[in-house]
Scaffold this motif. Structure first.
Motif, PDB file in Angstrom:
ATOM      1  N   GLN A  46     -47.396 -32.348 -14.601  1.00 15.84           N
ATOM      2  CA  GLN A  46     -47.177 -33.649 -13.962  1.00 15.84           C
ATOM      3  C   GLN A  46     -46.982 -33.429 -12.467  1.00 15.84           C
ATOM      4  OE1 GLN A  46     -47.388 -36.507 -15.588  1.00 15.84           O
ATOM      5  NE2 GLN A  46     -47.511 -35.580 -17.612  1.00 15.84           N
ATOM      6  N   THR A  47     -47.713 -34.165 -11.657  1.00 11.87           N
ATOM      7  CA  THR A  47     -47.564 -34.085 -10.209  1.00 11.87           C
ATOM      8  C   THR A  47     -46.868 -35.346  -9.726  1.00 11.87           C
ATOM      9  OG1 THR A  47     -49.555 -32.747 -10.003  1.00 11.87           O
ATOM     10  CG2 THR A  47     -48.779 -33.863  -8.012  1.00 11.87           C
ATOM     11  N   VAL A  48     -45.797 -35.168  -8.985  1.00  9.41           N
ATOM     12  CA  VAL A  48     -45.067 -36.300  -8.428  1.00  9.41           C
ATOM     13  C   VAL A  48     -44.966 -36.119  -6.923  1.00  9.41           C
ATOM     14  CG1 VAL A  48     -43.763 -36.715 -10.543  1.00  9.41           C
ATOM     15  CG2 VAL A  48     -42.794 -35.277  -8.787  1.00  9.41           C
ATOM     16  N   ASN A  49     -44.880 -37.222  -6.231  1.00 13.45           N
ATOM     17  CA  ASN A  49     -44.744 -37.186  -4.775  1.00 13.45           C
ATOM     18  C   ASN A  49     -43.294 -37.413  -4.394  1.00 13.45           C
ATOM     19  OD1 ASN A  49     -47.448 -36.735  -4.231  1.00 13.45           O
ATOM     20  ND2 ASN A  49     -47.930 -38.913  -4.197  1.00 13.45           N
ATOM     21  N   GLY A  50     -42.710 -36.417  -3.760  1.00 14.00           N
ATOM     22  CA  GLY A  50     -41.382 -36.547  -3.197  1.00 14.00           C
ATOM     23  C   GLY A  50     -41.508 -36.686  -1.694  1.00 14.00           C
ATOM     24  N   LYS A  51     -40.405 -36.583  -1.022  1.00 12.66           N
ATOM     25  CA  LYS A  51     -40.420 -36.647   0.440  1.00 12.66           C
ATOM     26  C   LYS A  51     -39.502 -35.577   1.006  1.00 12.66           C
ATOM     27  CE  LYS A  51     -37.065 -40.379   0.570  1.00 12.66           C
ATOM     28  NZ  LYS A  51     -36.860 -40.238  -0.853  1.00 12.66           N
ATOM     29  N   ILE A  52     -39.670 -35.292   2.249  1.00 12.08           N
ATOM     30  CA  ILE A  52     -38.849 -34.297   2.923  1.00 12.08           C
ATOM     31  C   ILE A  52     -37.384 -34.710   2.790  1.00 12.08           C
ATOM     32  CG2 ILE A  52     -38.273 -33.295   5.174  1.00 12.08           C
ATOM     33  CD1 ILE A  52     -41.263 -33.597   5.881  1.00 12.08           C
ATOM     34  N   GLY A  53     -36.553 -33.775   2.336  1.00 11.14           N
ATOM     35  CA  GLY A  53     -35.130 -34.038   2.163  1.00 11.14           C
ATOM     36  C   GLY A  53     -34.728 -34.391   0.749  1.00 11.14           C
ATOM     37  N   ASP A  54     -35.715 -34.637  -0.132  1.00 11.52           N
ATOM     38  CA  ASP A  54     -35.399 -34.951  -1.529  1.00 11.52           C
ATOM     39  C   ASP A  54     -34.786 -33.745  -2.227  1.00 11.52           C
ATOM     40  OD1 ASP A  54     -36.167 -37.596  -1.730  1.00 11.52           O
ATOM     41  OD2 ASP A  54     -38.117 -37.179  -2.625  1.00 11.52           O
ATOM     42  N   ASN A  55     -33.902 -34.024  -3.153  1.00 20.35           N
ATOM     43  CA  ASN A  55     -33.316 -33.032  -4.045  1.00 20.35           C
ATOM     44  C   ASN A  55     -34.194 -33.036  -5.303  1.00 20.35           C
ATOM     45  OD1 ASN A  55     -31.714 -32.644  -6.509  1.00 20.35           O
ATOM     46  ND2 ASN A  55     -29.971 -32.398  -5.145  1.00 20.35           N
ATOM     47  N   LEU A  56     -34.614 -31.883  -5.771  1.00 21.40           N
ATOM     48  CA  LEU A  56     -35.549 -31.798  -6.904  1.00 21.40           C
ATOM     49  C   LEU A  56     -35.001 -32.462  -8.168  1.00 21.40           C
ATOM     50  CD1 LEU A  56     -38.369 -30.634  -7.574  1.00 21.40           C
ATOM     51  CD2 LEU A  56     -37.176 -28.645  -8.481  1.00 21.40           C
ATOM     52  N   LEU A  57     -33.708 -32.321  -8.417  1.00 21.05           N
ATOM     53  CA  LEU A  57     -33.099 -32.940  -9.602  1.00 21.05           C
ATOM     54  C   LEU A  57     -33.223 -34.456  -9.553  1.00 21.05           C
ATOM     55  CD1 LEU A  57     -31.325 -32.983 -12.167  1.00 21.05           C
ATOM     56  CD2 LEU A  57     -29.346 -32.947 -10.635  1.00 21.05           C
ATOM     57  N   VAL A  65     -33.999 -28.386  -2.037  1.00 18.67           N
ATOM     58  CA  VAL A  65     -34.220 -29.537  -1.161  1.00 18.67           C
ATOM     59  C   VAL A  65     -35.618 -29.398  -0.587  1.00 18.67           C
ATOM     60  CG1 VAL A  65     -33.444 -30.760   0.906  1.00 18.67           C
ATOM     61  CG2 VAL A  65     -31.770 -29.727  -0.642  1.00 18.67           C
ATOM     62  N   LEU A  66     -36.425 -30.440  -0.772  1.00 22.39           N
ATOM     63  CA  LEU A  66     -37.832 -30.367  -0.384  1.00 22.39           C
ATOM     64  C   LEU A  66     -38.015 -30.410   1.125  1.00 22.39           C
ATOM     65  CD1 LEU A  66     -39.419 -32.765  -3.025  1.00 22.39           C
ATOM     66  CD2 LEU A  66     -39.205 -30.278  -3.111  1.00 22.39           C
ATOM     67  N   GLY A  67     -38.906 -29.555   1.589  1.00 25.19           N
ATOM     68  CA  GLY A  67     -39.350 -29.542   2.973  1.00 25.19           C
ATOM     69  C   GLY A  67     -40.866 -29.436   2.961  1.00 25.19           C
ATOM     70  N   LYS A  68     -41.495 -29.631   4.092  1.00 19.80           N
ATOM     71  CA  LYS A  68     -42.958 -29.582   4.157  1.00 19.80           C
ATOM     72  C   LYS A  68     -43.495 -28.225   3.719  1.00 19.80           C
ATOM     73  CE  LYS A  68     -46.372 -32.280   4.931  1.00 19.80           C
ATOM     74  NZ  LYS A  68     -46.652 -33.348   3.977  1.00 19.80           N
ATOM     75  N   GLU A  69     -42.716 -27.155   3.928  1.00 22.00           N
ATOM     76  CA  GLU A  69     -43.143 -25.815   3.515  1.00 22.00           C
ATOM     77  C   GLU A  69     -43.233 -25.688   1.991  1.00 22.00           C
ATOM     78  OE1 GLU A  69     -38.690 -25.750   3.594  1.00 22.00           O
ATOM     79  OE2 GLU A  69     -40.243 -26.570   4.890  1.00 22.00           O
ATOM     80  N   LEU A  70     -42.626 -26.624   1.255  1.00 21.02           N
ATOM     81  CA  LEU A  70     -42.675 -26.590  -0.216  1.00 21.02           C
ATOM     82  C   LEU A  70     -43.739 -27.525  -0.787  1.00 21.02           C
ATOM     83  CD1 LEU A  70     -38.856 -26.486  -1.018  1.00 21.02           C
ATOM     84  CD2 LEU A  70     -40.492 -24.602  -1.042  1.00 21.02           C
ATOM     85  N   ASP A  71     -44.604 -28.089   0.074  1.00 16.55           N
ATOM     86  CA  ASP A  71     -45.659 -28.979  -0.412  1.00 16.55           C
ATOM     87  C   ASP A  71     -46.558 -28.222  -1.384  1.00 16.55           C
ATOM     88  OD1 ASP A  71     -47.145 -31.341  -0.619  1.00 16.55           O
ATOM     89  OD2 ASP A  71     -48.546 -30.702   0.958  1.00 16.55           O
ATOM     90  N   GLY A  72     -46.666 -28.734  -2.605  1.00 18.62           N
ATOM     91  CA  GLY A  72     -47.471 -28.094  -3.638  1.00 18.62           C
ATOM     92  C   GLY A  72     -46.670 -27.169  -4.540  1.00 18.62           C
ATOM     93  N   ILE A  73     -45.346 -27.139  -4.398  1.00 13.58           N
ATOM     94  CA  ILE A  73     -44.514 -26.256  -5.215  1.00 13.58           C
ATOM     95  C   ILE A  73     -44.727 -26.538  -6.700  1.00 13.58           C
ATOM     96  CG2 ILE A  73     -42.499 -27.793  -5.102  1.00 13.58           C
ATOM     97  CD1 ILE A  73     -40.726 -25.285  -5.118  1.00 13.58           C
ATOM     98  N   GLU A  74     -44.730 -25.478  -7.476  1.00 14.88           N
ATOM     99  CA  GLU A  74     -44.871 -25.603  -8.924  1.00 14.88           C
ATOM    100  C   GLU A  74     -43.607 -25.077  -9.580  1.00 14.88           C
ATOM    101  OE1 GLU A  74     -48.683 -24.729 -11.113  1.00 14.88           O
ATOM    102  OE2 GLU A  74     -47.412 -23.081 -11.844  1.00 14.88           O
ATOM    103  N   VAL A  75     -42.977 -25.932 -10.392  1.00 10.44           N
ATOM    104  CA  VAL A  75     -41.781 -25.522 -11.128  1.00 10.44           C
ATOM    105  C   VAL A  75     -42.022 -25.747 -12.610  1.00 10.44           C
ATOM    106  CG1 VAL A  75     -40.164 -25.922  -9.235  1.00 10.44           C
ATOM    107  CG2 VAL A  75     -40.655 -27.766 -10.818  1.00 10.44           C
ATOM    108  N   THR A  76     -41.567 -24.805 -13.398  1.00 10.94           N
ATOM    109  CA  THR A  76     -41.708 -24.879 -14.855  1.00 10.94           C
ATOM    110  C   THR A  76     -40.363 -25.189 -15.464  1.00 10.94           C
ATOM    111  OG1 THR A  76     -43.476 -23.231 -14.768  1.00 10.94           O
ATOM    112  CG2 THR A  76     -42.429 -23.595 -16.906  1.00 10.94           C
TER     113      THR A  76
END
Length: 167
Positions: free
Chosen positions: A66-77, A145-156
């Protein structure tokens, strides 16, 4: 002494005077010593510009991606909580509500992005010691915490989690 004071006049008058003094509102000075906290409200807002979007790929317990769109500063949880209605397979529990008191938001970060994340602190490491299905690239979703450097991160998502408060 209190009894003597109460007996010297009308009890009701003395109580009314005491209570009116105690209930007098204190004027607000408008001084803040700490920053105002939004307590998760920030994560529920959509990105304000396309430059703020950070794509997150969840590999769910059922094997779906599943791909979701977050924003800079979002907490993954909290991001996972936000998208849970649209994507029920993106299920991170977060029993302690991101207070670093459980490991129910445990995720396994892809090797490619694991080194991009800041080092886990000692409290996170302690909670990860309690996580089920631990791996070398395990992290707590509440600490990512999401930043632009994490764009495309994959977590299982691990096959299961353990909530020590109820399990």
């Amino acid at each position: 002494e209190l009894l003597n004071w109460l007996m010297r006049g009308s009890l009701a008058k003395r109580l009314a005077t005491t209570l009116s003094w105690a209930c007098t509102p204190v004027p607000s000075r408008g001084i803040r010593t700490t920053a105002r906290r939004l307590h998760g409200d920030f994560e529920m807002l959509d990105p304000t510009s396309p430059d703020d979007i950070v794509r997150v790929h969840f590999i769910c317990r059922d094997g779906s991606r599943q791909t979701v769109n977050g924003k800079i500063g979002d907490n993954l949880l909290y991001l996972a909580h936000r998208w849970r209605r649209e994507h029920p397979s993106v299920a991170l529990e977060g029993a302690c509500e991101a207070s670093l008191a459980c490991s129910t938001c445990h995720v396994i970060v892809s090797n490619e992005y694991f080194d991009v994340l800041p080092e886990a602190d000692e409290r996170e490491e302690d909670m990860l010691d309690l996580a089920a299905c631990l791996s070398d690239t395990s992290r707590l979703g509440c600490q990512i915490v999401l930043g632009k450097e994490l764009d495309g991160i994959e977590v299982t998502l691990p096959p299961y989690t353990r909530n020590y408060y109820v399990d």
